[in-house]
Design an enzyme around this catalytic site. Structure first.
Site, PDB file in Angstrom:
ATOM      1  N   GLU A  42      -1.973  -0.013 -10.420  1.00 63.73           N
ATOM      2  CA  GLU A  42      -1.405   0.239  -9.090  1.00 63.73           C
ATOM      3  C   GLU A  42       0.080   0.586  -9.193  1.00 63.73           C
ATOM      4  O   GLU A  42       0.572   1.454  -8.486  1.00 63.73           O
ATOM      5  CB  GLU A  42      -1.586  -0.980  -8.168  1.00 63.73           C
ATOM      6  CG  GLU A  42      -3.030  -1.242  -7.757  1.00 63.73           C
ATOM      7  CD  GLU A  42      -3.636  -0.094  -6.944  1.00 63.73           C
ATOM      8  OE1 GLU A  42      -2.880   0.685  -6.345  1.00 63.73           O
ATOM      9  OE2 GLU A  42      -4.873   0.024  -6.935  1.00 63.73           O
ATOM     10  N   TYR A 125       1.249  -3.283  -0.243  1.00 70.77           N
ATOM     11  CA  TYR A 125       0.167  -2.393  -0.667  1.00 70.77           C
ATOM     12  C   TYR A 125      -0.480  -2.907  -1.960  1.00 70.77           C
ATOM     13  O   TYR A 125      -1.703  -3.059  -2.048  1.00 70.77           O
ATOM     14  CB  TYR A 125       0.697  -0.960  -0.871  1.00 70.77           C
ATOM     15  CG  TYR A 125      -0.298  -0.110  -1.616  1.00 70.77           C
ATOM     16  CD1 TYR A 125      -1.376   0.449  -0.948  1.00 70.77           C
ATOM     17  CD2 TYR A 125      -0.203   0.070  -3.002  1.00 70.77           C
ATOM     18  CE1 TYR A 125      -2.332   1.186  -1.627  1.00 70.77           C
ATOM     19  CE2 TYR A 125      -1.151   0.799  -3.689  1.00 70.77           C
ATOM     20  CZ  TYR A 125      -2.208   1.355  -2.999  1.00 70.77           C
ATOM     21  OH  TYR A 125      -3.157   2.058  -3.672  1.00 70.77           O
ATOM     22  N   ASP A 143      -1.224   2.728   2.672  1.00 71.57           N
ATOM     23  CA  ASP A 143      -0.197   3.579   2.058  1.00 71.57           C
ATOM     24  C   ASP A 143      -0.216   4.934   2.767  1.00 71.57           C
ATOM     25  O   ASP A 143      -0.840   5.075   3.826  1.00 71.57           O
ATOM     26  CB  ASP A 143      -0.448   3.715   0.548  1.00 71.57           C
ATOM     27  CG  ASP A 143      -1.726   4.504   0.252  1.00 71.57           C
ATOM     28  OD1 ASP A 143      -2.519   4.731   1.186  1.00 71.57           O
ATOM     29  OD2 ASP A 143      -1.923   4.903  -0.907  1.00 71.57           O
TER      30      ASP A 143
END
Ligand code: SF4
Length: 347
Positions: A42, A125, A143
């Site tokens: 991520e 996020y 996002d």
């Protein structure tokens, strides 16, 4: 009196999940639920396209396969493995967060969204993505993809540059959220990057086109709405590439400004060195909110004494092209080093 039913949009989330089950991209981090690997992926892919970052991600995981290995590594080595991905503060933060996990969570990755959020450099996020994919958390990983897809589906003109946009689109996402939030978050990522792209979305292939208001109104180009543009700041920098017999001088950046912890050439030189300046090159480089104009002076030092004095007075590190490969430099300086030819001249 007849009661009006609250509209339900859950079927949109279900359609998206069905589509994802058949069309999910075959990516290495999709084969695992290891929170460490999902977290690293991520962070790596926050500012980097999948194709560009995949090799970096694989190399990083190969060298640092778990939290403990990463926590125990030297910071400069972590920065070295981040080379090519840019935004080096992300690498510094994941290194610190790995140490946090070792110290505060006995080496076990925290499971809860609120705990994951406490890790250095982890925002809402990333915390939502890791908790939903690895621990069945129920929070949408909102996002830019969410902003774009949701604003188009609902033809919603909420301004995505508004400071409340994150909360607004999180609430909107809850309207379509299915039970399997982990897959849903990944499905939104795939839909946003492969189908509902910022420009020229492939609506004909979209599993949600029957539900998409912007599509049915033929107003896709009007969404998402974004009014505020952040103006990039112009910034001038000077560096001196001080070299002698194939060796040159560097130091590590300590301030909190740009390029923290990366290596750089001396930003100032002594008066004695000025007469050794042979040429200057101006390089333009863009960062997210900065337009840099960098002057790099080629200083070829002919005097052994002046060379030694300058090093001693300033504690510079002496390196050569090969040695520079062991350290991370800002991209414009790395390019400059690459052009330093074998005859120790600037091309
Ligand atoms: S129909 Fe088009 S605009 Fe609407 S969600 Fe799908 S790709 Fe995006």
């Amino acid at each position: 009196m007849e009661k009006t039913a609250t509209p339900t949009f859950k079927h949109i989330g279900s359609k998206l999940l069905n589509w994802y089950q058949k069309n999910a991209r075959d990516l290495p981090f999709r084969q695992t639920k290891d929170p460490y690997k999902i977290w690293i992926c991520e962070i790596v892919f926050q500012q980097t396209r999948i194709n560009q970052g995949l090799n970096h991600y694989n190399n990083f995981i190969k060298r640092f396969p778990d939290v403990k290995t990463l926590a125990e590594a030297e910071e400069n080595e972590v920065l070295l493995y981040w080379k090519g991905l840019g935004y080096y503060s992300r690498a510094i933060n994941i290194h610190r967060a790995a140490q946090q996990i070792m110290n505060d969570y006995h080496g076990t990755f925290p499971h809860e969204y609120e705990e994951i959020l406490k890790l250095k450099g982890v925002g809402k996020y990333t915390a939502a993505a890791v908790s939903s994919i690895c621990f069945d958390g129920k929070i949408p990983a909102v996002d830019g993809n969410f902003y774009r897809v949701l604003s188009r589906i609902f033809a919603d003109d909420f301004d995505i540059s508004n400071s409340r946009a994150f909360n607004y689109f999180s609430e909107l996402a809850h309207l379509i959220l299915p039970d399997n939030v982990g897959d849903f978050n990944q499905a939104m990522m795939d839909l946003g990057s492969e189908i509902c792209k910022p420009k020229n979305p492939l609506c004909g292939e979209c599993p949600l086109h029957e539900d998409c208001l912007a599509f049915s109104l033929n107003k896709i180009s009007e969404f998402p709405v974004k009014t505020k543009k952040v103006k990039a700041e112009d910034l001038s920098l000077k560096y001196y590439f001080v070299h002698r017999n194939g060796k040159f001088l560097i130091q590590q950046r300590k301030d909190d400004f740009i390029w923290k912890k990366l290596f750089e050439f001396p930003p100032v030189i002594s008066d004695e060195l000025i007469s050794f300046i042979k040429s200057v090159k101006t390089v333009n480089h863009k960062l997210t909110h900065k337009n840099l104009s960098i002057e790099i002076f080629n200083v070829e030092v002919d005097s052994e004494d002046i060379w030694k004095d300058f090093i001693a007075e300033n504690n510079f590190i002496v390196t050569d092209v090969e040695g520079s490969h062991e350290r991370s430099f800002p991209k414009p300086l790395e390019n400059y080093i690459q052009n330093y030819d074998t005859a120790y001249r600037i091309l």
